[in-house]
Scaffold this active site. Structure first.
Site, PDB file in Angstrom:
ATOM      1  N   GLY A  42       0.868  -1.185   0.000  1.00  0.00           N
ATOM      2  CA  GLY A  42       0.000   0.000   0.000  1.00  0.00           C
ATOM      3  C   GLY A  42       0.900   1.229   0.000  1.00  0.00           C
ATOM      4  O   GLY A  42       1.892   1.268   0.733  1.00  0.00           O
ATOM      5  N   LYS A  43       0.550   2.201  -0.830  1.00  0.00           N
ATOM      6  CA  LYS A  43       1.472   3.338  -0.999  1.00  0.00           C
ATOM      7  C   LYS A  43       1.697   4.090   0.315  1.00  0.00           C
ATOM      8  O   LYS A  43       2.814   4.502   0.629  1.00  0.00           O
ATOM      9  CB  LYS A  43       0.949   4.260  -2.095  1.00  0.00           C
ATOM     10  CG  LYS A  43       0.955   3.569  -3.447  1.00  0.00           C
ATOM     11  CD  LYS A  43       0.486   4.446  -4.563  1.00  0.00           C
ATOM     12  CE  LYS A  43       0.190   3.618  -5.811  1.00  0.00           C
ATOM     13  NZ  LYS A  43       1.310   2.812  -6.319  1.00  0.00           N
ATOM     14  N   ALA A  45       1.410   2.975   3.541  1.00  0.00           N
ATOM     15  CA  ALA A  45       2.200   2.189   4.498  1.00  0.00           C
ATOM     16  C   ALA A  45       3.633   2.007   4.014  1.00  0.00           C
ATOM     17  O   ALA A  45       4.572   2.044   4.814  1.00  0.00           O
ATOM     18  CB  ALA A  45       1.530   0.838   4.736  1.00  0.00           C
ATOM     19  N   GLU A 143      -4.497   6.855  -2.625  1.00  0.00           N
ATOM     20  CA  GLU A 143      -5.192   5.556  -2.530  1.00  0.00           C
ATOM     21  C   GLU A 143      -6.298   5.596  -1.482  1.00  0.00           C
ATOM     22  O   GLU A 143      -6.804   4.545  -1.082  1.00  0.00           O
ATOM     23  CB  GLU A 143      -4.191   4.439  -2.197  1.00  0.00           C
ATOM     24  CG  GLU A 143      -3.502   3.895  -3.435  1.00  0.00           C
ATOM     25  CD  GLU A 143      -2.630   2.669  -3.165  1.00  0.00           C
ATOM     26  OE1 GLU A 143      -2.391   1.925  -4.117  1.00  0.00           O
ATOM     27  OE2 GLU A 143      -2.180   2.468  -2.022  1.00  0.00           O
ATOM     28  N   GLY A 225      12.443   7.081 -12.767  1.00  0.00           N
ATOM     29  CA  GLY A 225      12.994   5.721 -12.646  1.00  0.00           C
ATOM     30  C   GLY A 225      14.509   5.785 -12.546  1.00  0.00           C
ATOM     31  O   GLY A 225      15.070   6.617 -11.813  1.00  0.00           O
ATOM     32  N   GLY A 254       8.717   4.211  -6.143  1.00  0.00           N
ATOM     33  CA  GLY A 254       8.194   5.571  -5.953  1.00  0.00           C
ATOM     34  C   GLY A 254       7.879   5.835  -4.487  1.00  0.00           C
ATOM     35  O   GLY A 254       8.004   6.974  -4.003  1.00  0.00           O
ATOM     36  N   ASP A 255       7.491   4.789  -3.772  1.00  0.00           N
ATOM     37  CA  ASP A 255       7.190   4.947  -2.337  1.00  0.00           C
ATOM     38  C   ASP A 255       8.470   5.165  -1.537  1.00  0.00           C
ATOM     39  O   ASP A 255       8.500   5.976  -0.612  1.00  0.00           O
ATOM     40  CB  ASP A 255       6.441   3.713  -1.817  1.00  0.00           C
ATOM     41  CG  ASP A 255       5.121   3.517  -2.534  1.00  0.00           C
ATOM     42  OD1 ASP A 255       4.539   4.529  -2.969  1.00  0.00           O
ATOM     43  OD2 ASP A 255       4.693   2.362  -2.669  1.00  0.00           O
TER      44      ASP A 255
HETATM   45  O1  RIB Z   1       3.444   1.528  -4.939  1.00  0.00           O
HETATM   46  C1  RIB Z   1       3.385   0.141  -4.732  1.00  0.00           C
HETATM   47  C2  RIB Z   1       2.121  -0.216  -4.043  1.00  0.00           C
HETATM   48  O2  RIB Z   1       1.024   0.052  -4.904  1.00  0.00           O
HETATM   49  C3  RIB Z   1       1.986  -1.662  -3.677  1.00  0.00           C
HETATM   50  O3  RIB Z   1       2.510  -1.944  -2.396  1.00  0.00           O
HETATM   51  C4  RIB Z   1       0.488  -1.916  -3.802  1.00  0.00           C
HETATM   52  O4  RIB Z   1      -0.110  -2.231  -2.597  1.00  0.00           O
HETATM   53  C5  RIB Z   1      -0.087  -0.658  -4.424  1.00  0.00           C
HETATM   54  O5  RIB Z   1      -0.677   0.153  -3.504  1.00  0.00           O
END
Ligand code: RIB
Length: 307
Positions: A42-43, A45, A143, A225, A254-255
């Site tokens: 999840g972006k 977390a 999200e 990238g 990206g996260d």
């Molecule tokens: O950015 C990567 C994330 O996108 C993944 O961990 C997935 O859960 C989606 O949210």
């Protein structure tokens, strides 16, 4: 006294269900893939874990279901040292889940079943008011519902907290919202979606980023990238090159970048220097499989930058 930079993340959690595959299937096709991997993602977390591993004091405002994925998510956030006060749980729906296909080149395709992420409300944000107003940086993504994002950003702005928005997944955004963002971190596709302008090369990326500045964003950092990032501010444009590494899995790069950028800005670094640190964090993250679990630690990022 706690002198660590304070980052508050208002965002999503998904359990990532990853299937490796020699190639992506086409519609209607079943193919036999490779190994399966499951882990926290999840972006929101992912960015919270990145920030915590890089040394920030992180609070996460998130909503999970009352199911086993939610239990695992909560335990993992606590293990990562994220403050747990605003991990909300809902019995109405499931914890977010992401179905990820990862091909031999390390590229991915993702479908998110948002579940409880869609229930994170402006009222939940109100409950976390103190954690938002006392942060050095508020870090948000897309999200969760847009009105929830807007409430958090507005609160941070009122208190002079720096706002970093990672506009992922890409969506059109109002001028009112963009005008409250200090730093926006889209990739090239998201730059195109948010600006509504074509982005097929670096020149077009610059034009689109300047349009976002005209609409009120303080600075746009377009992530490229392996090529690094383009920093576009009213003062000019700077290309901060990326670091070359052996790529295993680009999911979550990206996260890693946005989480690291938030920490660097919370520490008071100037933007180009902060982007260099974020590039190094993203470079390390793509050398491992997984999303949150692949986020790098500060010592490793500092070492890579020193090399
Ligand atoms: O950015 C990567 C994330 O996108 C993944 O961990 C997935 O859960 C989606 O949210």
């Amino acid at each position: 006294m706690n002198k660590r930079p304070r980052v508050t993340v208002v965002g999503s959690f998904n359990t990532d269900l990853v299937s490796r595959t020699p190639r992506m299937p086409v519609p209607g096709e079943t193919i036999l893939g490779g190994p399966f991997h499951m882990g926290p993602g999840g972006k929101g977390a992912n960015q919270a874990v990145a920030a915590a591993r890089l040394g920030a004091d992180v609070t996460m405002v998130v909503k999970l279901g009352q199911d086993i994925f939610g239990d695992q998510a909560e335990a993992n956030m606590i293990k990562e040292g994220i403050r747990p006060g605003f991990i909300f749980r809902s019995a109405e729906t499931h914890t977010g889940a992401a179905l990820i296909m990862l091909d031999a080149q390390g590229e991915n395709m993702i479908v998110v079943a948002a579940g409880a992420n869609n229930l994170l409300s402006p009222e939940d944000v109100d409950k976390a008011e103190e954690a938002i107003r006392q942060a050095d940086v508020l870090l948000v993504q897309l999200e969760i519902p847009q009105e929830t994002v807007a409430r958090a950003i507005q609160m941070a702005r009122e208190s002079g907290v720096k706002v970093l928005l990672n506009p992922a997944p890409g969506r059109e955004l109002s001028g009112e919202l963009l005008g409250m963002v200090d730093v926006l971190t889209p990739n090239e596709t998201e730059t195109q979606i948010v600006s509504g302008l074509p982005v097929t090369d670096l020149k077009e990326a610059q034009i689109a980023a300047r349009q976002l500045l005209d609409r009120g964003v303080g600075a746009v950092v377009v992530t490229l990238g392996a090529q690094g990032a383009l920093v576009v501010t009213p003062a000019g444009v700077e290309h901060v090159p990326g670091l070359q590494v052996d790529v295993v899995d680009t999911t979550g790069a990206g996260d890693a970048f946005s989480g690291a950028l938030a920490v660097a800005l919370a520490e008071g670094m100037e933007l180009a220097q902060a982007v260099a640190l974020a590039n190094a964090a993203a470079a390390l993250q793509v050398t491992k499989i997984g999303t949150a679990s692949a986020m790098p630690y500060r010592d490793d990022v500092d070492k890579l930058m020193a090399d």
